[in-house]
Design an enzyme around this catalytic site. Structure first.
Site, PDB file in Angstrom:
ATOM      1  CG  ASN A  47      -7.954   1.696  10.437  1.00  0.00           C
ATOM      2  OD1 ASN A  47      -7.017   1.612  11.236  1.00  0.00           O
ATOM      3  ND2 ASN A  47      -9.060   2.367  10.708  1.00  0.00           N
ATOM      4  CB  ILE A  48      -5.028   4.065   5.146  1.00  0.00           C
ATOM      5  CG1 ILE A  48      -3.778   3.490   5.810  1.00  0.00           C
ATOM      6  CG2 ILE A  48      -4.756   5.456   4.571  1.00  0.00           C
ATOM      7  CD1 ILE A  48      -2.634   3.183   4.840  1.00  0.00           C
ATOM      8  CD  GLU A  49     -11.598   5.920   8.683  1.00  0.00           C
ATOM      9  OE1 GLU A  49     -11.725   7.140   8.949  1.00  0.00           O
ATOM     10  OE2 GLU A  49     -12.199   5.024   9.304  1.00  0.00           O
ATOM     11  CB  CYS A  58      -9.344  -3.218   6.170  1.00  0.00           C
ATOM     12  SG  CYS A  58     -11.093  -2.967   5.837  1.00  0.00           S
ATOM     13  CD  GLU A  60      -8.391  -6.707   8.788  1.00  0.00           C
ATOM     14  OE1 GLU A  60      -8.288  -5.496   8.479  1.00  0.00           O
ATOM     15  OE2 GLU A  60      -9.387  -7.182   9.359  1.00  0.00           O
ATOM     16  CB  CYS A  89     -14.686  -6.211   6.632  1.00  0.00           C
ATOM     17  SG  CYS A  89     -13.606  -5.849   5.237  1.00  0.00           S
ATOM     18  CB  CYS A  92     -10.297  -8.055   4.965  1.00  0.00           C
ATOM     19  SG  CYS A  92      -9.790  -6.323   4.952  1.00  0.00           S
TER      20      CYS A  92
HETATM   21 ZN    ZN Z   1     -11.529  -5.261   5.920  1.00  0.00          ZN
END
Ligand code: ZN
Length: 135
Positions: A47-49, A58, A60, A89, A92
């Site tokens: 994940n990369i915020e 996300c 995935e 989620c 995704c």
């Molecule tokens: Zn997701």
């Protein structure tokens, strides 16, 4: 030539590794995924915020976009790892459905070694996909 199926333990190992690369200064969540393509290639993602939260992506989808950008359009399996075994989620699930079929498997793993395996179609039944648009 199709490569042999990647061992689930290897998928888990790669997903755990990917989770350590997570850029998540806001949620602190570390998610890793390892995606096996139908041709036996492996791609992983974390994940990369982003400070502009809408720019967050996300694990995935990072793995999927790496695969698709390398020309791999079919997902055989995807392993998703979080400390507590979070499922993909909804966003995704929708994005993954574009590159999945009735045999695509999802494996959700946690730090205790628990794993839940399921068909992707059980995660997103009645998915909206290309079949509705390409008529
Ligand atoms: Zn997701």
């Amino acid at each position: 030539m199709v490569k042999p199926t990647i061992d689930v333990g290897e998928l888990r190992k790669q997903a755990i590794h990917a989770s350590t690369l997570a850029y998540s200064p806001y949620s602190k969540a570390q998610v890793g995924s390892a995606l096996e393509t139908s041709s036996g290639e492996l791609f992983y993602g974390c994940n990369i915020e982003n400070a502009s939260y809408g720019g967050t992506v996300c694990a995935e989808r990072v793995a999927l976009w790496k695969a698709v950008s390398e020309g791999h359009l079919k997902i055989k399996r995807i392993y998703v790892y979080t400390r507590d075994g979070w499922p993909p989620c909804g966003l995704c699930r929708q994005v993954l459905s574009e590159f999945s079929d009735e045999s695509t498997e999802v494996i959700i793993g946690d730090e205790k070694g628990n794993e839940r395996k399921m068909l992707f179609t059980s995660l997103l039944p009645e998915a909206f996909g290309p079949n509705f648009l390409n008529k």
